[in-house]
Design a protein around this motif. Structure first.
Motif, PDB file in Angstrom:
ATOM      1  N   ASP A  75       0.843  -1.218  -0.048  1.00  0.00           N
ATOM      2  CA  ASP A  75      -0.214  -0.045  -0.126  1.00  0.00           C
ATOM      3  C   ASP A  75       0.995   1.194  -0.165  1.00  0.00           C
ATOM      4  OD1 ASP A  75      -2.677   1.209   0.210  1.00  0.00           O
ATOM      5  OD2 ASP A  75      -1.822   2.112   2.182  1.00  0.00           O
ATOM      6  N   PHE A  79       1.627   4.929  -3.122  1.00  0.00           N
ATOM      7  CA  PHE A  79       1.673   6.538  -2.796  1.00  0.00           C
ATOM      8  C   PHE A  79       3.140   6.598  -3.112  1.00  0.00           C
ATOM      9  CE2 PHE A  79      -1.700   4.796  -0.167  1.00  0.00           C
ATOM     10  CZ  PHE A  79      -2.548   6.208  -0.451  1.00  0.00           C
ATOM     11  N   SER A  93      -3.808  11.474  -1.615  1.00  0.00           N
ATOM     12  CA  SER A  93      -4.795  10.532  -2.255  1.00  0.00           C
ATOM     13  C   SER A  93      -5.122   9.262  -1.150  1.00  0.00           C
ATOM     14  CB  SER A  93      -3.967   9.859  -3.170  1.00  0.00           C
ATOM     15  OG  SER A  93      -3.599  10.894  -4.356  1.00  0.00           O
ATOM     16  N   VAL A  94      -6.303   8.373  -1.456  1.00  0.00           N
ATOM     17  CA  VAL A  94      -6.610   7.297  -0.714  1.00  0.00           C
ATOM     18  C   VAL A  94      -6.667   6.113  -1.936  1.00  0.00           C
ATOM     19  CG1 VAL A  94      -7.959   8.677   0.685  1.00  0.00           C
ATOM     20  CG2 VAL A  94      -9.025   7.844  -1.418  1.00  0.00           C
ATOM     21  N   THR A  95      -6.380   5.149  -1.045  1.00  0.00           N
ATOM     22  CA  THR A  95      -6.266   3.562  -1.760  1.00  0.00           C
ATOM     23  C   THR A  95      -7.981   3.338  -1.981  1.00  0.00           C
ATOM     24  OG1 THR A  95      -4.399   2.904  -0.783  1.00  0.00           O
ATOM     25  CG2 THR A  95      -5.681   1.143  -1.883  1.00  0.00           C
ATOM     26  N   LEU A 146      -5.625   4.466  -7.041  1.00  0.00           N
ATOM     27  CA  LEU A 146      -5.693   5.429  -5.855  1.00  0.00           C
ATOM     28  C   LEU A 146      -6.487   6.517  -6.506  1.00  0.00           C
ATOM     29  CD1 LEU A 146      -1.857   5.993  -5.042  1.00  0.00           C
ATOM     30  CD2 LEU A 146      -3.541   4.711  -3.750  1.00  0.00           C
ATOM     31  N   ARG A 147      -7.325   6.976  -5.674  1.00  0.00           N
ATOM     32  CA  ARG A 147      -8.163   8.419  -6.002  1.00  0.00           C
ATOM     33  C   ARG A 147      -7.258   9.485  -5.886  1.00  0.00           C
ATOM     34  NH1 ARG A 147     -12.119  11.533  -3.310  1.00  0.00           N
ATOM     35  NH2 ARG A 147     -13.293  12.326  -4.618  1.00  0.00           N
ATOM     36  N   PRO A 149      -6.426  13.557  -4.790  1.00  0.00           N
ATOM     37  CA  PRO A 149      -7.191  14.270  -3.717  1.00  0.00           C
ATOM     38  C   PRO A 149      -8.335  15.172  -4.547  1.00  0.00           C
ATOM     39  CG  PRO A 149      -5.122  15.033  -3.943  1.00  0.00           C
ATOM     40  CD  PRO A 149      -5.098  13.666  -4.822  1.00  0.00           C
TER      41      PRO A 149
END
Length: 152
Positions: A75, A79, A93-95, A146-147, A149
């Motif tokens: 994970d 990033f 960002s987010v997973t 990843l999304r 921000p």
């Protein structure tokens, strides 16, 4: 803390060609659980994240690397790779998705490398894939999304 200052990413004088991949806040998951990590570019679209020290605290009951440590490094590699290859604010960002196939077990005492590649970037997403290896031996393969921000 502002997301742009969340990571310490600078040349590592002890390891030429590598950069540090650490967090400014040393009470967070990465430094407390995973320890010191190194990062370097691998071609145009990929990066290698190295977990330098695997110790007993990273072990399962069989004396091998715990699956949670492997998943944690994978994970983090998403990033780190976005930051290294694309630049920008990976911290915000987010997973969204992470699919992992374990194909071997990791040993304690040897560095663990996540080699991750940005497959595609859209307006809101990064699609990545990679392999986790130790001393050239495959431990796991993975794909993740990843999304980016939100622009608020």
């Amino acid at each position: 803390m502002e997301p742009t200052s969340a990571f310490i990413h600078e040349p590592d004088p002890e390891n030429p060609g590598w950069h540090t991949w650490d967090m400014a806040d040393q009470d967070r998951f990465n430094p407390v659980v995973m320890g010191k990590m190194l990062l370097r570019q691998e071609g145009d679209r990929a990066a290698r994240l190295r977990m330098r020290n695997t110790t007993t605290r990273h072990a399962n009951l069989h004396g091998a690397l715990h699956g949670a440590v492997i998943l944690g490094l994978i994970d983090i590699s998403l990033f780190a790779t976005v930051h290294q290859v694309v630049g920008g604010n990976a911290a915000a960002s987010v997973t969204l998705d992470l699919s992992t196939q374990f194909v071997g077990s990791g040993r304690l005492g040897a560095p663990l490398d996540a080699i991750c590649e940005v497959m595609k970037e859209t307006g809101r997403l990064f699609f990545l894939r990679g392999n986790l290896e130790q001393d050239g031996e495959l431990i796991a393969s993975y794909m993740g999304t990843l999304r980016k921000p939100s622009a608020r």
